[in-house]
Design an enzyme around this catalytic site. Structure first.
Site, short mmCIF file in Angstrom:
data_model
loop_
_atom_site.label_atom_id
_atom_site.label_comp_id
_atom_site.label_asym_id
_atom_site.label_seq_id
_atom_site.Cartn_x
_atom_site.Cartn_y
_atom_site.Cartn_z
N GLY A 72 -2.39 3.50 -4.49
CA GLY A 72 -2.90 4.28 -5.60
C GLY A 72 -4.32 4.78 -5.42
O GLY A 72 -4.93 4.67 -4.35
N GLU B 107 -5.57 -6.64 10.14
CA GLU B 107 -4.56 -7.69 10.26
C GLU B 107 -3.23 -7.19 10.80
O GLU B 107 -2.30 -7.98 10.99
CB GLU B 107 -4.32 -8.33 8.88
N SER C 161 0.82 -1.21 0.00
CA SER C 161 0.00 0.00 0.00
C SER C 161 0.86 1.27 0.00
O SER C 161 0.37 2.35 -0.34
CB SER C 161 -0.92 0.03 1.22
N HIS D 172 -6.66 -1.45 8.75
CA HIS D 172 -5.98 -2.73 8.54
C HIS D 172 -6.20 -3.63 9.75
O HIS D 172 -5.44 -3.57 10.73
CB HIS D 172 -4.48 -2.50 8.33
N CYS E 35 -9.25 -1.44 3.31
CA CYS E 35 -8.44 -0.37 2.74
C CYS E 35 -8.84 -0.12 1.28
O CYS E 35 -9.97 0.29 1.02
CB CYS E 35 -6.96 -0.71 2.89
N LEU E 36 -7.97 -0.36 0.30
CA LEU E 36 -8.34 -0.16 -1.10
C LEU E 36 -9.53 -1.04 -1.47
O LEU E 36 -10.43 -0.61 -2.20
CB LEU E 36 -7.16 -0.47 -2.02
N GLY F 132 -4.19 -2.07 -0.94
CA GLY F 132 -3.31 -1.80 -2.07
C GLY F 132 -3.07 -0.31 -2.22
O GLY F 132 -3.65 0.51 -1.51
N ASN G 245 -3.39 2.92 6.99
CA ASN G 245 -2.47 3.38 5.95
C ASN G 245 -3.29 3.68 4.71
O ASN G 245 -3.51 2.82 3.88
CB ASN G 245 -1.40 2.34 5.63
#
Length: 392
Positions: A253, A372, A58, A370, A280-281, A251, A328
């Site tokens: 972008g 994890e 990421s 996140h 996240c992404l 991930g 993140n």
């Protein structure tokens, strides 16, 4: 200590530099790989887990400023990688990296940075740099290291100025797997490594948009069998594996750019009522698939101590509970854009941004953080258990 300054004047002994698109420079002592790399400068507030951060895909095309001053003194090892050497292109730290002092260490952090092609800069006033990011936003810059201290500042400035930045950029093809992988590793135990799941287990197909390996380990720990597939896998590719559920990974972008090919597949899975869990992404792509919008954040959320509150209906006695999470992300789902039939389930207590959604009438949900992350909080493992519990 070096502070951002509009001067190109190089202090004596400086072997590393960060050059911003506006021509200002931060000088320090370089370590790790030599050369230069362009990216967006962000900051991470975690006190532990720097190897996890540096190998998190990421962070592709980003230069991480660690606000904790002592980075590197626990060394590096072969068990704490979160990817195949992918992740941040470089890091900026306050104190010079010293020799490790940890029984699990197998490498010095500076040597590990060399081996993985990542550039470091130490001796920087990271408080001043963090304030700059908070006031002016995350800037584009080039980080460079030359043991002889020879730099072409004009060329580095031009490189920083010409880089497009993350908005509108699809970075997933750089970090996704090229083929299918049957995942085996599970929960880690000291002296035993990563165990594996046993017996008949529901099958999860995980779309790899730039995943941390720990997400797959946690799915196994929660009771699933996991097959990891490339980000551009088609609906037919996925259904051919006969999944009981599909996981949408983290991930790098801009999610809107990745969504050009990812969103149609996710929508088709929703139409077939395949259970979905995104982080996240993956969470952002799930939001786009149901009609929400995403936006670039001013400075992003990155660290291991972000408070997130459970909101909305369906929480029972845990309604309003606050989870301490690892984050993140530089993009977020716009909570005001959520359409009817999409419930907001989590919000950041820092700025109120969306951190979770659930799709009414579907077995589909996502979170922005996140769950994890390790080392880090363990408050959110229940999400993996919730997802696997949906699979029947």
């Amino acid at each position: 200590m070096a502070r951002p300054a509009p001067s190109h004047a190089q202090p004596q002994g400086a072997t590393g530099v960060v050059v911003f698109a506006d021509g200002s420079c931060i000088w320090g002592k370089g370590f790790g790989a030599t050369g230069s790399a362009v990216g967006e400068i962000c900051f991470n507030t975690a006190m532990t887990g720097y190897q996890e951060v540096m190998t998190d895909p990421s962070y592709d095309s980003q230069i991480v400023t660690f606000t904790f001053p002592h980075i590197g003194n626990t060394g590096a090892n072969e068990e704490d990688h979160e990817s195949r050497g992918l992740g941040a292109v470089g890091c900026i730290v306050r104190q010079e990296v010293t020799q490790h002092s940890n029984f699990r260490a197998q490498h010095e952090f500076a040597d590990w940075m060399v081996a993985h092609g990542k550039i470091g800069l130490s001796g920087v006033d990271t408080r001043a740099l963090t304030r700059r990011i908070r006031i002016h936003g995350a800037p584009n810059a080039v980080i460079a290291h030359d043991p002889k201290g020879q730099f072409d500042i004009a060329a580095l400035q031009a490189q920083a100025a010409e880089w497009s930045g993350l908005e509108g950029l699809d970075l997933v093809p750089r970090v996704t797997r090229e083929g299918h992988e049957d995942w085996t590793g599970g929960h880690w135990q000291l002296g035993h490594g990563y165990g594996a799941g046993q017996g008949e287990r529901p099958h999860v197909v995980a779309l790899d948009y730039g995943a941390k390996d720990n997400t797959f380990r946690y799915l196994v720990r929660a009771g699933a069998k996991v097959t990891v597939v490339p980000a551009r896998s088609t609906l037919e590719d996925i259904l051919a594996l006969k999944p009981d559920g599909v996981f949408l990974s983290n991930g790098p972008g801009d999610p809107a750019a990745t969504g050009e090919y990812a969103v149609p597949v996710i929508r088709a899975l929703l139409e077939r009522d395949v259970p979905l869990f995104g982080i996240c992404l993956g969470h952002q792509l799930l939001g786009l698939a149901v009609g929400a919008k995403t936006a670039k954040m001013f400075q992003g959320h990155r660290g291991a101590n972000h408070p997130v509150q459970r909101v909305g209906e369906g929480w029972g006695d845990s309604a309003g509970l606050v989870e301490i999470t690892s984050m993140n992300h530089g993009f977020a789902v716009d909570g005001d854009s959520l359409p009817a039939g999409v419930e907001q389930t989590h919000v950041s207590l820092f700025d109120g941004t969306n951190c979770g959604i659930a799709i009414t009438g579907k077995r589909a949900f996502g979170v922005q953080y996140h769950p994890e992350a390790s080392p880090g909080p363990q408050d959110s493992f229940y999400l993996f258990e919730k997802f696997v519990g949906m699979l029947g």
